[in-house]
Design a protein around this motif. Sequence first.
Motif, PDB file in Angstrom:
ATOM      1  N   PRO A   1      58.158  27.206  71.448  1.00  0.00           N
ATOM      2  CA  PRO A   1      58.868  28.155  72.316  1.00  0.00           C
ATOM      3  C   PRO A   1      58.062  29.334  72.852  1.00  0.00           C
ATOM      4  O   PRO A   1      58.570  30.069  73.707  1.00  0.00           O
ATOM      5  CB  PRO A   1      59.993  28.666  71.403  1.00  0.00           C
ATOM      6  N   SER A   2      56.826  29.546  72.377  1.00  0.00           N
ATOM      7  CA  SER A   2      56.098  30.740  72.816  1.00  0.00           C
ATOM      8  C   SER A   2      54.597  30.528  72.660  1.00  0.00           C
ATOM      9  O   SER A   2      54.148  29.595  71.984  1.00  0.00           O
ATOM     10  CB  SER A   2      56.524  31.964  71.987  1.00  0.00           C
ATOM     11  N   ARG A   3      53.826  31.426  73.270  1.00  0.00           N
ATOM     12  CA  ARG A   3      52.370  31.359  73.144  1.00  0.00           C
ATOM     13  C   ARG A   3      51.932  31.591  71.704  1.00  0.00           C
ATOM     14  O   ARG A   3      50.954  30.990  71.243  1.00  0.00           O
ATOM     15  CB  ARG A   3      51.716  32.381  74.077  1.00  0.00           C
ATOM     16  N   SER A   4      52.656  32.449  70.989  1.00  0.00           N
ATOM     17  CA  SER A   4      52.270  32.716  69.598  1.00  0.00           C
ATOM     18  C   SER A   4      52.483  31.480  68.715  1.00  0.00           C
ATOM     19  O   SER A   4      51.649  31.178  67.849  1.00  0.00           O
ATOM     20  CB  SER A   4      53.063  33.910  69.045  1.00  0.00           C
ATOM     21  N   VAL A   5      53.579  30.759  68.931  1.00  0.00           N
ATOM     22  CA  VAL A   5      53.811  29.526  68.164  1.00  0.00           C
ATOM     23  C   VAL A   5      52.779  28.472  68.557  1.00  0.00           C
ATOM     24  O   VAL A   5      52.252  27.751  67.706  1.00  0.00           O
ATOM     25  CB  VAL A   5      55.244  29.008  68.374  1.00  0.00           C
ATOM     26  N   LEU A   6      52.484  28.385  69.850  1.00  0.00           N
ATOM     27  CA  LEU A   6      51.457  27.464  70.326  1.00  0.00           C
ATOM     28  C   LEU A   6      50.137  27.722  69.594  1.00  0.00           C
ATOM     29  O   LEU A   6      49.488  26.787  69.099  1.00  0.00           O
ATOM     30  CB  LEU A   6      51.283  27.669  71.829  1.00  0.00           C
ATOM     31  N   ALA A   7      49.752  28.993  69.491  1.00  0.00           N
ATOM     32  CA  ALA A   7      48.497  29.354  68.827  1.00  0.00           C
ATOM     33  C   ALA A   7      48.527  28.984  67.348  1.00  0.00           C
ATOM     34  O   ALA A   7      47.537  28.473  66.805  1.00  0.00           O
ATOM     35  CB  ALA A   7      48.244  30.852  68.995  1.00  0.00           C
ATOM     36  N   ARG A   8      49.659  29.216  66.673  1.00  0.00           N
ATOM     37  CA  ARG A   8      49.756  28.900  65.239  1.00  0.00           C
ATOM     38  C   ARG A   8      49.676  27.402  64.999  1.00  0.00           C
ATOM     39  O   ARG A   8      49.024  26.946  64.050  1.00  0.00           O
ATOM     40  CB  ARG A   8      51.056  29.467  64.655  1.00  0.00           C
ATOM     41  N   VAL A   9      50.331  26.619  65.849  1.00  0.00           N
ATOM     42  CA  VAL A   9      50.298  25.164  65.680  1.00  0.00           C
ATOM     43  C   VAL A   9      48.886  24.636  65.902  1.00  0.00           C
ATOM     44  O   VAL A   9      48.372  23.836  65.104  1.00  0.00           O
ATOM     45  CB  VAL A   9      51.296  24.484  66.634  1.00  0.00           C
ATOM     46  N   PHE A  10      48.230  25.072  66.967  1.00  0.00           N
ATOM     47  CA  PHE A  10      46.869  24.607  67.228  1.00  0.00           C
ATOM     48  C   PHE A  10      45.918  25.004  66.098  1.00  0.00           C
ATOM     49  O   PHE A  10      45.008  24.247  65.735  1.00  0.00           O
ATOM     50  CB  PHE A  10      46.361  25.153  68.557  1.00  0.00           C
ATOM     51  N   ALA A  11      46.107  26.189  65.529  1.00  0.00           N
ATOM     52  CA  ALA A  11      45.266  26.617  64.408  1.00  0.00           C
ATOM     53  C   ALA A  11      45.481  25.721  63.193  1.00  0.00           C
ATOM     54  O   ALA A  11      44.527  25.351  62.494  1.00  0.00           O
ATOM     55  CB  ALA A  11      45.557  28.076  64.055  1.00  0.00           C
ATOM     56  N   ARG A  12      46.737  25.343  62.923  1.00  0.00           N
ATOM     57  CA  ARG A  12      47.035  24.432  61.814  1.00  0.00           C
ATOM     58  C   ARG A  12      46.373  23.074  62.033  1.00  0.00           C
ATOM     59  O   ARG A  12      45.798  22.481  61.113  1.00  0.00           O
ATOM     60  CB  ARG A  12      48.550  24.248  61.685  1.00  0.00           C
ATOM     61  N   VAL A  13      46.470  22.586  63.260  1.00  0.00           N
ATOM     62  CA  VAL A  13      45.881  21.279  63.561  1.00  0.00           C
ATOM     63  C   VAL A  13      44.367  21.344  63.417  1.00  0.00           C
ATOM     64  O   VAL A  13      43.745  20.436  62.837  1.00  0.00           O
ATOM     65  CB  VAL A  13      46.273  20.822  64.978  1.00  0.00           C
ATOM     66  N   GLN A  14      43.753  22.409  63.926  1.00  0.00           N
ATOM     67  CA  GLN A  14      42.295  22.526  63.830  1.00  0.00           C
ATOM     68  C   GLN A  14      41.846  22.497  62.379  1.00  0.00           C
ATOM     69  O   GLN A  14      40.857  21.833  62.029  1.00  0.00           O
ATOM     70  CB  GLN A  14      41.846  23.818  64.528  1.00  0.00           C
TER      71      GLN A  14
ATOM     72  N   ALA B   1      43.337  21.052  59.964  1.00  0.00           N
ATOM     73  CA  ALA B   1      43.631  19.737  59.384  1.00  0.00           C
ATOM     74  C   ALA B   1      42.680  18.650  59.869  1.00  0.00           C
ATOM     75  O   ALA B   1      42.750  17.511  59.391  1.00  0.00           O
ATOM     76  CB  ALA B   1      45.071  19.341  59.703  1.00  0.00           C
ATOM     77  N   LEU B   2      41.789  18.978  60.822  1.00  0.00           N
ATOM     78  CA  LEU B   2      40.842  18.008  61.359  1.00  0.00           C
ATOM     79  C   LEU B   2      39.472  18.147  60.705  1.00  0.00           C
ATOM     80  O   LEU B   2      39.037  19.249  60.357  1.00  0.00           O
ATOM     81  CB  LEU B   2      40.685  18.190  62.869  1.00  0.00           C
ATOM     82  N   LEU B   3      38.784  17.046  60.577  1.00  0.00           N
ATOM     83  CA  LEU B   3      37.394  17.044  60.131  1.00  0.00           C
ATOM     84  C   LEU B   3      36.502  17.630  61.224  1.00  0.00           C
ATOM     85  O   LEU B   3      36.903  17.675  62.398  1.00  0.00           O
ATOM     86  CB  LEU B   3      36.960  15.613  59.821  1.00  0.00           C
ATOM     87  N   PRO B   4      35.283  18.074  60.900  1.00  0.00           N
ATOM     88  CA  PRO B   4      34.341  18.495  61.947  1.00  0.00           C
ATOM     89  C   PRO B   4      34.158  17.389  62.993  1.00  0.00           C
ATOM     90  O   PRO B   4      34.027  16.212  62.646  1.00  0.00           O
ATOM     91  CB  PRO B   4      33.048  18.733  61.166  1.00  0.00           C
ATOM     92  N   GLY B   5      34.200  17.772  64.259  1.00  0.00           N
ATOM     93  CA  GLY B   5      34.115  16.793  65.341  1.00  0.00           C
ATOM     94  C   GLY B   5      35.426  16.106  65.642  1.00  0.00           C
ATOM     95  O   GLY B   5      35.485  15.240  66.517  1.00  0.00           O
ATOM     96  N   GLY B   6      36.506  16.502  64.933  1.00  0.00           N
ATOM     97  CA  GLY B   6      37.810  15.871  65.121  1.00  0.00           C
ATOM     98  C   GLY B   6      38.405  16.167  66.491  1.00  0.00           C
ATOM     99  O   GLY B   6      38.047  17.138  67.158  1.00  0.00           O
ATOM    100  N   ILE B   7      39.328  15.308  66.906  1.00  0.00           N
ATOM    101  CA  ILE B   7      39.885  15.350  68.261  1.00  0.00           C
ATOM    102  C   ILE B   7      41.404  15.465  68.192  1.00  0.00           C
ATOM    103  O   ILE B   7      42.067  14.766  67.411  1.00  0.00           O
ATOM    104  CB  ILE B   7      39.486  14.086  69.048  1.00  0.00           C
TER     105      ILE B   7
END
Length: 271
Positions: free
Chosen positions: A117-130, A132-138
């Motif tokens: 719903p917002s830019r702040s939630v967008l940022a938090r989700v992307f940070a969580r995903v980053q 959770a990914l290995l180096p070089g992850g996509i």
Amino acid sequence: MSQNPYHVFAQVYDQDVHLEVPRAFFRTLRPLVLAHGAGPPILDLGCGSGLLTEALAATGARVIGLDGSRPMLALARKRCARFGKRVALVHARLERFQVAERAALALACHDVVNHLPSRSVLARVFARVQRALLPGGILVFDTVTEYCFERYWSDNTHLLEGPLGDVVMSCDWDADMQRATVRIISYVRAGRNRFARGETLLHEYFHAEADISRALVGAGFEQVWSRPWSPWRVQDAEAKRLRRLWCAVKPGPGGRPASKRSPAPGFRRLV
């Protein structure tokens, strides 16, 4: 009226366009998925009823599906039961999830990012995903464009029909709030000539390209790629104005730059 839209929507979700979009998403990314192989798990973010999860697991991959709706996860468990321990399904909100094993590939299909719903939630989700990914992850996901919201959501009503029942979706678009609202009335088959009626509201939000790019870079992704994308069989100019496909790449091992080669055909690098 149900507070959680997917308590109503889950009963009639697996039909019509809701089958077509994840199938097209998988077809588009199949080379990337096959190149991933049977190594670290693939994250299916907002996995819903498991349509994409099933396709990923059928390639031999291990999959972790994450979703905030228990009714949708119940459908996913039935759909993916044959894969046993290769599929793990977790009830979690995307801005708060954790995984025990990091992934090399994360996917979010069918408006998942537009549910944020917002830019702040967008940022938090992307940070969580980053994290959770290995180096070089996509990370790869699709989004609905502003043109699509204006053209197909503004004061429009859509009827979806199928063997599970019928769905009337009355859509509207608030340009000032950059928010789409859908009033969903479902008629679930409950026997011969009998239907159970349900009603709920669902919101989706437009995120500008600059905001998405900024949030991805702020989350620690090194590269951001994007391209027009349509899940429909007719690939004309109109269809390609409706959605975009996004790809973000995490820095490689030791913080080294990842490959500058496009992760999949047709992408244009933005960052």
